[in-house]
Design a protein around this motif. Structure first.
Motif, PDB file in Angstrom:
ATOM      1  N   PHE A  12      36.815  98.250   8.183  1.00 32.50           N
ATOM      2  CA  PHE A  12      36.920  99.698   8.347  1.00 32.50           C
ATOM      3  C   PHE A  12      37.592 100.345   7.128  1.00 32.50           C
ATOM      4  O   PHE A  12      37.104 101.343   6.589  1.00 32.50           O
ATOM      5  N   SER A  13      38.685  99.741   6.663  1.00 34.92           N
ATOM      6  CA  SER A  13      39.415 100.371   5.550  1.00 34.92           C
ATOM      7  C   SER A  13      38.634 100.275   4.240  1.00 34.92           C
ATOM      8  O   SER A  13      38.673 101.205   3.424  1.00 34.92           O
ATOM      9  N   VAL A  14      37.899  99.169   4.056  1.00 37.83           N
ATOM     10  CA  VAL A  14      37.068  99.059   2.841  1.00 37.83           C
ATOM     11  C   VAL A  14      35.957 100.121   2.898  1.00 37.83           C
ATOM     12  O   VAL A  14      35.658 100.796   1.888  1.00 37.83           O
ATOM     13  N   ALA A  15      35.392 100.317   4.083  1.00 43.74           N
ATOM     14  CA  ALA A  15      34.360 101.352   4.240  1.00 43.74           C
ATOM     15  C   ALA A  15      34.948 102.727   3.952  1.00 43.74           C
ATOM     16  O   ALA A  15      34.291 103.580   3.335  1.00 43.74           O
ATOM     17  N   ARG A  45      51.854 109.059  -0.400  1.00 45.01           N
ATOM     18  CA  ARG A  45      51.573 109.852  -1.605  1.00 45.01           C
ATOM     19  C   ARG A  45      50.323 110.699  -1.468  1.00 45.01           C
ATOM     20  O   ARG A  45      50.207 111.771  -2.031  1.00 45.01           O
ATOM     21  N   GLU A  46      49.353 110.177  -0.732  1.00 49.01           N
ATOM     22  CA  GLU A  46      48.038 110.830  -0.705  1.00 49.01           C
ATOM     23  C   GLU A  46      47.768 111.616   0.566  1.00 49.01           C
ATOM     24  O   GLU A  46      46.698 112.197   0.700  1.00 49.01           O
ATOM     25  N   THR A  75      53.639  94.134   0.303  1.00 50.59           N
ATOM     26  CA  THR A  75      52.337  94.794   0.494  1.00 50.59           C
ATOM     27  C   THR A  75      52.453  95.923   1.510  1.00 50.59           C
ATOM     28  O   THR A  75      51.823  96.981   1.355  1.00 50.59           O
ATOM     29  N   SER A  76      53.271  95.729   2.548  1.00 48.38           N
ATOM     30  CA  SER A  76      53.473  96.799   3.538  1.00 48.38           C
ATOM     31  C   SER A  76      54.102  98.021   2.872  1.00 48.38           C
ATOM     32  O   SER A  76      53.689  99.154   3.115  1.00 48.38           O
ATOM     33  N   ILE A  77      55.110  97.761   2.028  1.00 48.08           N
ATOM     34  CA  ILE A  77      55.787  98.884   1.347  1.00 48.08           C
ATOM     35  C   ILE A  77      54.804  99.592   0.416  1.00 48.08           C
ATOM     36  O   ILE A  77      54.733 100.825   0.382  1.00 48.08           O
ATOM     37  N   LEU A  78      54.022  98.797  -0.303  1.00 51.01           N
ATOM     38  CA  LEU A  78      53.027  99.369  -1.229  1.00 51.01           C
ATOM     39  C   LEU A  78      52.034 100.248  -0.463  1.00 51.01           C
ATOM     40  O   LEU A  78      51.726 101.378  -0.877  1.00 51.01           O
ATOM     41  N   ALA A  79      51.573  99.734   0.683  1.00 53.68           N
ATOM     42  CA  ALA A  79      50.605 100.504   1.481  1.00 53.68           C
ATOM     43  C   ALA A  79      51.238 101.781   2.008  1.00 53.68           C
ATOM     44  O   ALA A  79      50.625 102.858   1.940  1.00 53.68           O
ATOM     45  N   ALA A  80      52.466 101.673   2.521  1.00 54.71           N
ATOM     46  CA  ALA A  80      53.146 102.861   3.072  1.00 54.71           C
ATOM     47  C   ALA A  80      53.396 103.883   1.966  1.00 54.71           C
ATOM     48  O   ALA A  80      53.217 105.093   2.164  1.00 54.71           O
ATOM     49  N   ARG A  85      35.753 107.964  -1.415  1.00 54.57           N
ATOM     50  CA  ARG A  85      35.503 107.868  -2.858  1.00 54.57           C
ATOM     51  C   ARG A  85      36.730 107.586  -3.720  1.00 54.57           C
ATOM     52  O   ARG A  85      36.737 106.649  -4.476  1.00 54.57           O
ATOM     53  N   SER A  86      37.746 108.398  -3.619  1.00 62.14           N
ATOM     54  CA  SER A  86      38.839 108.225  -4.575  1.00 62.14           C
ATOM     55  C   SER A  86      40.150 107.850  -3.901  1.00 62.14           C
ATOM     56  O   SER A  86      41.200 107.981  -4.503  1.00 62.14           O
ATOM     57  N   ALA A  87      40.087 107.389  -2.648  1.00 65.29           N
ATOM     58  CA  ALA A  87      41.333 107.203  -1.922  1.00 65.29           C
ATOM     59  C   ALA A  87      41.973 105.849  -2.196  1.00 65.29           C
ATOM     60  O   ALA A  87      41.566 104.836  -1.657  1.00 65.29           O
ATOM     61  N   LEU A  88      42.993 105.847  -3.035  1.00 64.76           N
ATOM     62  CA  LEU A  88      43.719 104.609  -3.305  1.00 64.76           C
ATOM     63  C   LEU A  88      44.463 104.138  -2.063  1.00 64.76           C
ATOM     64  O   LEU A  88      44.726 102.955  -1.900  1.00 64.76           O
ATOM     65  N   ARG A  89      44.799 105.105  -1.190  1.00 62.59           N
ATOM     66  CA  ARG A  89      45.559 104.723   0.000  1.00 62.59           C
ATOM     67  C   ARG A  89      44.764 103.755   0.873  1.00 62.59           C
ATOM     68  O   ARG A  89      45.334 102.887   1.519  1.00 62.59           O
TER      69      ARG A  89
END
Lengths: 233, 404
Positions: free
Chosen positions: B143-146, B90-91, B80-85, B152-156
């Motif tokens: 905070f991150s969910v908010a 990317r964004e 999950t850490s790698i996925l998040a990083a 709006r479109s931030a997958l990060r």
């Protein structure tokens, strides 16, 4: 100084008088009704090798004639004055062949209790008290490791001990404020020793049957007899 | 929702993370089913060792399951850490990119520092920085969910939410051991299901097909949404009930089916409960059955029936109204198959006196059913979700967003 001597002598005399008047309460626990069949425990391969016959649950240990073992019997009410100090001899709960032995024991509040590991494998000693003041802990006990000593500051009937490494291992401890308790033998017999003369309510509790059975007894110079019948619903 | 170009490898990585999470759920389910959640008494150490160095000779009995659970959890945390990083990188660009990566690295390093260890377990053995993280993680998650909604479109931010959630999940699991609290176990089990669903949703957003179509759903297709919504909510409530039942460590409160203790509705009087406890032969250390637990299992049964009916109706309506060959039809049929399997597993779990493998399979299929429900909901609302995300601050994002 004279005052202190007088006090100590009086206390000693009173204690001696009480001891002289003390007698045993004996009796038998009888189980009424057919208990369910005991089940084979799901031992892991390591523990399984320690037994030649499959280990079974110990819910209703009987002598085949109605006598019921592992019933905790204790004086519930009627005692007056301060309870005697806990015995200096620690109570012992051992782990042998991946089983707690005995299945039920009794201790007095603040009496030292030693949990042993006679097995050549790791166990966890995990009491799960529910009375406030008795603290839960979970400690590893190495193969044949040193005893884990504990004491319980509050009365609790019955307090469960378990081992999470071997989840089929569990035992129960009756903790009461005085030394007047017993656990019934396989034939259902029990003896509560050195009970001071007086009128008491004695209660018998079998862990599995759930409902305690009480009886009023009068202890005289020759002690008293209190037989209990525990009925399955 | 996908603003950066589709990356097949990132998609595959997300799928891999979801599969690893499913494996983690299986091991976690086995730990609870076997009653060995406390077999390793200390946390974050294992018998005083750094958990990666616990000698193999200790991996016996319940220790094997609990320790494996911890190691697989670390693996999922790492994925999950790698996925998040990866998704953050990317964004974003510049300082924002580095700030995100630094946050991830700092938290991973904090989690890697295990403290001196206290093999006796208890809250005293938990290092202070873990207690700090226990307070920080819910705040960061909110905070991150908010931020997901704000940008709006931030997958990060979705990926970052998953990262904070996995840390929180690990801490909940650890605190359940250290504080001896069954209630924390319920939260741990529930978050596990939500986390798995979250990762599945993330994988869906990263798939090529997600943003491929702009075809608007027909009126009848729109009508399916409320069915999906009701069924998914019912499944979530059912998962909560299941987690509560399992983490009370009382075993089966009712062991016959279709009747319950020989009746259509079981007797829950004090006498009856005493009788049930007298009769049952618990093979592991279990708490006594209570009237509440008997009623909970009855609600669980009724809800299972209700879910089966609603999901069957949803699948039938989907087959009737959704376009031929649409993903919606395939997923709805798979959903019904999962629910049928789940029903069978539930019945078998009762009739076979809750063997660990069946009970764990019941947990896994439950998680898959919920995740499938959420995927169906997202698919049913895909056009609206895409429209919402495309209306976001794409070009003028204040935090260094890369646009396509």
């Amino acid at each position: 100084m004279k005052m202190t001597n007088w006090f100590l002598t009086t206390t000693a005399l009173l204690a001696a008088a009480q001891f002289a008047a003390a007698a045993d309460v004996t009796g038998k626990i009888t189980l009424k009704g057919a208990p369910p069949e005991e089940k084979v425990l799901p031992l892991d391969p390591v523990c399984g090798k320690l037994h030649t016959v499959p280990l079974k649950t110990r819910f209703y240990v009987t002598d085949g004639k109605g006598g019921l073992a592992d019933v905790f019997i204790y004086i519930k009410s009627g005692l007056t004055g301060a309870a005697p100090a806990p015995s200096a001899t620690p109570a012992v709960l051992d782990q042998v062949g991946c089983e707690y032995t005995p299945y039920v024991i009794g201790v007095q509040v603040n009496q030292k209790m030693n949990v042993l590991n006679s097995d050549a494998l790791l166990h966890n000693v995990h009491p799960t008290p529910i009375v406030e003041g008795n603290k839960e802990f979970n400690r590893a006990q190495l193969p044949k490791g040193p005893p884990i000593s504990t004491a319980w500051p509050q009365s609790e009937i019955l307090l469960r001990f378990k081992c999470d490494v071997h989840p089929w291992m569990f035992a129960y401890v009756g903790v009461v404020e005085h030394p007047y308790f017993a656990v019934s033998a396989k034939d259902g017999s029990f003896t509560i020793k050195n009970v001071p003369a007086g009128k008491y309510v004695i209660e018998a509790l079998h862990r599995k049957t759930g409902k305690p059975v009480a009886k009023e007894v009068t202890v005289g110079a020759n002690g008293a007899v209190a037989d209990f019948t525990i009925e399955l619903q | 929702m996908n603003r950066a170009p589709h990356s097949p490898w990132l998609y595959r990585f997300a799928i891999g993370t979801a599969l690893a999470t499913l494996a983690l759920l299986s091991v976690g389910g086995l730990v609870t089913s076997k009653g060995v959640g406390m077999a390793v008494p200390d946390w974050p150490t294992s018998y005083g060792y750094n958990m990666f160095w616990l000698p193999i000779s200790w991996w016996k009995g319940g220790v094997f399951y609990e320790h494996t659970h911890r190691l697989v959890a670390v693996f999922v945390g790492l994925l999950t850490s790698i996925l998040a990083a990866w998704m953050w990188g990317r964004e974003t660009t510049g300082r924002v990119r580095w700030a995100g990566w630094f946050t991830i690295l700092a938290l991973v390093l904090m989690l890697g520092h295990r403290g001196s260890g206290n093999a006796e377990g208890g809250a005293a053995g938990v290092p202070a920085h873990f207690k700090f993280l226990a307070g920080l993680m819910p705040a960061l998650l909110i905070f991150s969910v908010a931020q997901c909604v704000r940008t709006r479109s931030a997958l990060r931010w979705l990926a970052m939410s998953a990262f904070f959630a996995v840390i929180l999940q690990g801490i909940l699991g650890g605190f359940r051991v250290a504080l001896y609290k069954d209630q924390i176990g319920i939260a741990h089990a529930t978050l596990a299901q939500l986390f798995f669903t979250f990762i599945c949703a993330l994988a869906l957003f990263l798939s090529r097909g997600w943003s491929d179509t702009d075809a608007k759903p027909t009126e009848r297709e729109r009508g399916l949404r409320c069915w999906f919504m009701v069924a998914t909510l019912l499944i979530f409530f059912q998962l909560l009930l299941g987690a509560t039942m399992r983490h009370q460590h009382a075993g089966l409160a009712i062991w016959d089916f279709p009747l319950a203790h020989g009746q259509a509705w079981p007797d829950t009087s004090v006498e009856a409960i005493t009788r049930y406890n007298q009769q049952r032969a618990e093979l592991v250390a279990l708490n006594p059955i209570t009237a509440v637990q008997v009623r909970l299992q009855m609600v669980h049964r009724i809800l299972a029936l209700l879910i089966t009916i609603v999901v069957a109706l949803s699948a039938w309506l989907t087959l009737k109204h959704a376009a031929r060959g649409s993903v919606l039809r395939k997923v709805a049929v798979a959903w019904l198959a999962l629910i049928a399997l789940q029903m069978a597993l539930g019945i078998l779990t009762v009739l076979k006196n809750k063997p660990a493998d069946l009970a764990t399979a019941h947990v896994i299929v439950g998680a898959l059913s919920f995740a499938t429900g959420v995927v169906l909901l997202l698919l049913a609302w895909r056009v609206e979700i895409l429209s919402f995300t495309r209306g976001g601050p794409v070009l003028s994002s204040p935090d260094g967003v890369v646009t396509n």
